[in-house]
Design a protein around this motif. Structure first.
Motif, PDB file in Angstrom:
ATOM      1  N   THR A  82       6.880  18.787 -13.159  1.00  0.00           N
ATOM      2  CA  THR A  82       8.083  19.652 -13.041  1.00  0.00           C
ATOM      3  C   THR A  82       8.407  19.616 -11.322  1.00  0.00           C
ATOM      4  N   GLU A 129      15.354  15.517 -12.867  1.00  0.00           N
ATOM      5  CA  GLU A 129      16.267  15.252 -13.821  1.00  0.00           C
ATOM      6  C   GLU A 129      17.065  13.695 -13.825  1.00  0.00           C
ATOM      7  N   THR A 136      13.429  21.124 -13.229  1.00  0.00           N
ATOM      8  CA  THR A 136      13.338  20.291 -14.397  1.00  0.00           C
ATOM      9  C   THR A 136      11.739  20.026 -14.957  1.00  0.00           C
TER      10      THR A 136
END
Ligand code: AMP
Ligand code: GLY
Length: 419
Positions: A199, A317, A203
């Motif tokens: 992470t 992402e 995201t």
């Protein structure tokens, strides 16, 4: 790029091996490393928790990326120090590392964000804790608040076990200040599974699941250890289980941390109990599991380095993860006496032979490389022998075939990993 891996276990050898395979990497260092990492790059004799010396080394050698394996340097603020000095380091800062370093912090976060976990209470005085235990129904689980190397958890089925845990944690202080606060938790029954996610604070990239074996002996007997083996994937989260873990546990944890001003960047590892009422969190860690990394990383086809950089730079992402669908099994070979005192310096035979088997990876943990090139034992967990195969049974067969080719005096291992 020049990359530094911090740590010295099987997880760090697996990380170093995966990082060394990246075409982006031109030089690899490991501090302090082991006999396996010494064969991939340069070991640097600096302790994993010596943040100041590690920082100096990274500055002087213009390290482009530092990857932290264990929790202690994260909790000690390694990433904060490196970031403040303009260096890239993978993992959370000290404030976010409290998610692992303080069980009280983790439980309170879970309560505030309604993340499913065992009910709990916190105690700071042995007298109050004893009074509570006299009224409460067993089994209960007692946990040291702070870091205890995976050994601060006591599952108590009898009043005697509970009394021994109180005395050890709060009076004899076997984990020092980690036992100043004790979490008493409801006992949860079910199957355990580990889910990791990368992470960047917003995201999440959820990794495939894994299961580890914490007890020393075949059949889940004997004392708790750092982990005696693992496999990935499991079949436990099929049919919606993954989505439940992501929605009920991982997303609220990451968003909760950010909303509370301690953004989590790095690896979020949820140790889960799958109960009839759904997944419930046993613990959060903020790093890769050991030995889970030794089955996850060989299954990850994607280059790890761009993923780690994307986490640090908040671009997760944009990334995709590509997995080898084949199952992996890893068997830990430990020295006689583990998890207690062990003898070091025993010669290890058969490493090359085992490593030459197809789809076998011999990850070193407690080993050292002698000047003449010989590998000797140098710790409790000595090796994690991983194999991939078309089925878990095939991977398991192959891992044990490799284990049988490796010999050192008094070697112990479980014979039921992956069964
Ligand atoms: P932890 O370090 O918190 O993951 O705990 C170590 C081990 O203790 C876990 O892997 C579980 O097997 C067991 N354990 C921890 N918490 C609980 C609980 N609330 N109920 C039952 N077992 C637990
Ligand atoms: N395998 C358990 C841990 O790394 O905490």
């Amino acid at each position: 790029m020049k990359v530094l891996v911090v740590g010295s276990g099987g997880r760090e050898h697996a990380l170093a091996w995966k990082i060394a395979a990246s075409p982006l990497v031109s030089a690899l260092y490991c501090a302090p490393g082991n006999g396996g990492t010494a064969q991939l790059g340069d070991n640097v004799p600096i302790a994993a928790t010596d943040v100041q010396e590690l920082y100096k080394f990274a500055k002087q050698n213009r390290i482009d990326l530092t990857v932290v394996g264990p929790e202690a340097p994260l909790a000690a603020g390694l990433v904060d120090r490196f970031t403040a000095g303009g260096l890239k380091a993978y993992g959370p800062g000290a404030r976010a590392a409290r998610l692992e370093a303080s069980k009280v912090f983790a439980k309170q976060l879970m309560r505030r964000h309604t993340i499913p976990t065992a009910d709990h209470r916190v105690f700071t005085h042995p007298r109050e804790l004893r009074a509570h235990l006299q009224r409460a129904e067993l089994p209960l689980v007692l946990k040291a608040d702070g870091l205890a190397g995976g050994k601060g958890v006591f599952v108590c089925h009898t009043p005697e076990e509970a009394e021994a845990a109180v005395a050890a944690l709060m009076e004899r202080r076997v984990f020092g200040t980690a036992g100043e606060q004790v979490v008493v938790e409801e006992f949860l029954a079910g199957q355990e599974v580990s889910v990791h996610a990368l992470t960047d604070g917003r995201t999440l990239a959820v990794l495939e699941d894994a299961r580890d074996y914490k007890r020393l002996k075949t059949g889940d007997e004997g004392p708790n250890t750092g982990g005696m083996g693992a496999y990935s994937p499991t079949e436990l989260l099929q049919g919606g289980g993954f989505a439940a873990v992501e929605q009920q546990v991982l997303v609220p944890a990451v968003h909760g941390m950010r909303r509370e001003g301690c953004e989590l960047r790095g690896t979020l590892y949820a140790g889960l109990m799958l109960t009839p009422g759904g997944p419930r969190v046993l613990e959060f860690n903020v790093r890769f599991g050991d030995p889970e990394a030794q089955v996850l990383l060989p299954r990850l086809r994607s280059d790890l380095v761009p993923l780690l950089l994307a986490v640090i730079e908040g671009r997760l992402e944009e990334q995709q993860l590509d997995w080898d669908p084949r199952p992996a099994v890893t068997v830990v070979m430990a020295a006689a006496g583990y998890p207690g005192e062990v003898r070091r310096g025993l010669p290890i035979a058969g490493l090359a032979e085992a490593g030459a088997l197809p789809d076998v990876y011999v990850f070193h943990a407690g080993t050292r490389l002698e000047p003449g090139g010989e590998v000797r034992t140098d710790g409790g967990r000595v090796l994690a022998v991983t194999a991939l195969g078309p089925s878990r049974a095939a991977a398991r067969e192959r891992a044990y075939e490799a284990v049988r080719r490796i010999r050192f005096e008094g070697a112990i291992y479980r014979t039921d990993i992956g069964l």
